[in-house]
Design a protein around this motif. Sequence first.
Motif, short mmCIF file in Angstrom:
data_model
loop_
_atom_site.label_atom_id
_atom_site.label_comp_id
_atom_site.label_asym_id
_atom_site.label_seq_id
_atom_site.Cartn_x
_atom_site.Cartn_y
_atom_site.Cartn_z
N VAL A 219 19.85 16.22 10.21
CA VAL A 219 19.86 15.48 8.96
C VAL A 219 19.01 14.23 9.14
O VAL A 219 19.23 13.44 10.06
N LYS A 220 18.04 14.05 8.29
CA LYS A 220 17.16 12.88 8.33
C LYS A 220 17.72 11.81 7.41
O LYS A 220 17.85 12.02 6.22
N VAL A 221 18.08 10.68 7.99
CA VAL A 221 18.65 9.58 7.22
C VAL A 221 17.57 8.53 7.03
O VAL A 221 17.08 7.96 8.00
N THR A 222 17.19 8.29 5.79
CA THR A 222 16.14 7.31 5.50
C THR A 222 16.72 6.13 4.76
O THR A 222 17.92 6.01 4.55
N ALA A 223 15.84 5.27 4.30
CA ALA A 223 16.26 4.03 3.66
C ALA A 223 17.11 4.28 2.43
O ALA A 223 18.03 3.52 2.13
N ALA A 224 16.84 5.36 1.72
CA ALA A 224 17.59 5.63 0.50
C ALA A 224 19.06 5.84 0.77
O ALA A 224 19.92 5.60 -0.08
N ASP A 225 19.39 6.31 2.00
CA ASP A 225 20.80 6.56 2.33
C ASP A 225 21.56 5.29 2.66
O ASP A 225 22.77 5.31 2.78
N ALA A 226 20.86 4.21 2.83
CA ALA A 226 21.53 2.97 3.22
C ALA A 226 22.50 2.49 2.17
O ALA A 226 23.45 1.78 2.46
N HIS A 227 22.29 2.88 0.92
CA HIS A 227 23.15 2.40 -0.16
C HIS A 227 24.50 3.11 -0.17
O HIS A 227 25.40 2.71 -0.88
N PRO B 60 0.83 -1.20 0.00
CA PRO B 60 0.00 0.00 0.00
C PRO B 60 0.87 1.27 0.00
O PRO B 60 1.96 1.27 0.58
N GLU B 61 0.38 2.32 -0.62
CA GLU B 61 1.14 3.57 -0.72
C GLU B 61 1.50 4.10 0.66
O GLU B 61 2.60 4.64 0.86
N LEU B 62 0.59 3.96 1.62
CA LEU B 62 0.86 4.46 2.97
C LEU B 62 2.04 3.74 3.61
O LEU B 62 2.86 4.36 4.30
N VAL B 63 2.16 2.45 3.36
CA VAL B 63 3.28 1.67 3.90
C VAL B 63 4.59 2.10 3.25
O VAL B 63 5.62 2.25 3.93
N ILE B 64 4.56 2.34 1.94
CA ILE B 64 5.76 2.78 1.24
C ILE B 64 6.21 4.14 1.74
O ILE B 64 7.41 4.40 1.94
N GLN B 65 5.25 5.04 1.99
CA GLN B 65 5.60 6.37 2.51
C GLN B 65 6.20 6.26 3.91
O GLN B 65 7.18 6.94 4.22
N GLY C 231 9.51 2.18 -7.35
CA GLY C 231 9.33 1.78 -8.74
C GLY C 231 10.35 0.79 -9.24
O GLY C 231 10.08 0.03 -10.18
N CYS C 232 11.54 0.78 -8.63
CA CYS C 232 12.61 -0.11 -9.10
C CYS C 232 12.86 -1.27 -8.11
O CYS C 232 13.88 -1.94 -8.21
N MET C 233 11.94 -1.47 -7.15
CA MET C 233 12.11 -2.55 -6.18
C MET C 233 11.06 -3.63 -6.41
O MET C 233 9.91 -3.33 -6.75
N ASP C 234 11.46 -4.87 -6.23
CA ASP C 234 10.55 -6.01 -6.38
C ASP C 234 10.18 -6.50 -4.98
O ASP C 234 10.93 -7.26 -4.36
N PHE C 235 9.04 -6.04 -4.46
CA PHE C 235 8.59 -6.45 -3.13
C PHE C 235 7.96 -7.84 -3.21
O PHE C 235 7.23 -8.16 -4.14
N LYS C 236 8.25 -8.66 -2.19
CA LYS C 236 7.69 -10.01 -2.17
C LYS C 236 7.10 -10.32 -0.80
O LYS C 236 7.53 -9.79 0.22
N LEU D 49 15.17 -7.36 2.26
CA LEU D 49 13.95 -6.98 1.56
C LEU D 49 14.13 -7.09 0.05
O LEU D 49 13.31 -7.66 -0.66
N THR D 50 15.24 -6.54 -0.46
CA THR D 50 15.49 -6.57 -1.90
C THR D 50 15.79 -7.98 -2.40
O THR D 50 15.57 -8.29 -3.57
N ALA D 51 16.27 -8.86 -1.49
CA ALA D 51 16.53 -10.25 -1.87
C ALA D 51 15.25 -11.09 -1.84
O ALA D 51 15.28 -12.27 -2.20
N GLY D 52 14.14 -10.50 -1.40
CA GLY D 52 12.87 -11.22 -1.36
C GLY D 52 12.70 -12.09 -0.14
O GLY D 52 11.73 -12.86 -0.06
#
Length: 580
Positions: free
Chosen positions: A568-576, A460-465, A474-479, A541-544
Amino acid sequence: MAKKKIGDLLVEKGLISPQQLEEGLREQSVLGKRLGEILVDKGYITEEELIDAVSERLSIPKISLSSMVIDPAIVQRVSVEVARRYTLIPVFEIGNTLTIAMADPLNIIAIDEIKYLTGLNIKRAIATATEIKDAIDQYYSVGDSLSHIMGPKGEENAPVLDGITSLTDPQSETPIIKLVNLTIAKAVKEKASDIHIEPEESRLRIRYRVDSVMREEAAPPKSMQNELISRIKIAANLDVSEKRVPQDGRFFMKVDGQTVDLRVSTLPTIHGEKIVIRILDRRNLLLTFDQLGFSKRLEERWRNIIHKPEGLVLISGPTSSGKTSTLYAALQEINSIEKNIITVEDPVEYSLPLIIQIQINEKAGLTFPSTLRSILRQNPDVIMIGEIRDTETAQMAIRSSLTGHLVFSTIHTNDAPSAITRLIDMGIESYLVASAIKGVLAQRLVRVNCPECSESYDPPELVIQRAGLTDLAGCMDFKRGTGCPTCKMTGFRGQTGIFEFVEVTPSVAELVIKKASLSRIKEEAHKYGYIPLFEMGLEKLTAGQVCLEELLKETSNVDTYETGGEKVKVTAADAHTVQI
């Protein structure tokens, strides 16, 4: 004659020698067991090799039950009692023909009985006894087995225990003993961590905790409550007559040839005593860091810390997050004949070779602080303290780590950096904390998607937010698992660890001495590889392996660090940006 020919076939295939065949035949004449069973027991051949030979000799198809999903309606064609008695299970039905998988396809009595009971023609297939037994455990419920144990009038004819009998003594298997055996054996096979037997006003409830989630199982009638609880208390060597105060005990039971340690706790309630049986399966002692869920980089950093000659190493996390398993894995990693390792635990969960383990007994005055004082006079190299609960224990742990000992312990905090500030809040001088702590590991257990029914989905969009993954979704395969008989329709099968690690580098130690804020310590640790739990879980998560909702349930997805007056807000995108 047929068995002899199968033996000859095994010799022709080079699976056994003529001498091994003769030895098996001699033992068969004495014991009366099937030749194939004898050869498997002796380790001459495997179950798979045996059924291959039987399948070829008798022209009966071989099937693999582990790769099949059997319709529950087909399974109910044969009662659990008949299935267990003959080691067989129905697999599919076509027209007027029922196909059954059998460990012994030559058992004409079993075939005739099923044909009589079902009114169907029977077609035989062959599978290993192990696979069939696992399938019976999987497809038949506890309720199916209970009805067989108690009979149609079980509620009225519930037996009364009249003495102490061995829990696994076949000569004294009353319905109550069978019921206790069944309840525990099924819990062990389903990898439950504990069994809850809960009396209510008009019923008795039994629940297993599997993968950290409580799940209700079929329970006997309320009239059997007292006998069931008494049976367990007798096995655990508890006072059956005492029902007003809590009691603790333990006993051992063999399940599938493995000894399982069972810790029993009783608690008086308004409707009777509640029983909780904690299951300690010794097979869990063999887990490696990789099996616990460590990434390669984290495992390397963790090994560097636990092999240090001195210092304090902490593991934080809530109850049932796997801290003890990680601690025992670490102790086994560094265990050797050259080291004197002593543990102080409450309770001692597993007995470890070469390690001196002490059970806390507060009634007798054997507390963590008093025991630690005595341990230091035993010249230990490594000390493991079950938990730092109070200031006195914390002081002893710090003092021990600063006098040439490597000290392991656990502490209850939300994340790894908080463990450092918690010790300061407990009254330990900041410079002592900075000098003593070498590293802190925080962990959570997350349920793994069932590999049999895992499929892609859109959260759901709310969970993604909430996860902070809007830009990456858009580029992740959630399982996630959709539910199947293998996972009992839960979508999950097993658990894995999610870890975050803080190494106390000189710059982090300097901030600790200055009593810097927690967010400032996190920011500095982030420069040296610290990644919060949620971001560490993104790899799984990305490995399924895990679904997004499960990861969010067990971890937090956002952390905030201070940098020069800014936040500074560190979110999931910064993990890479940092690989751990």
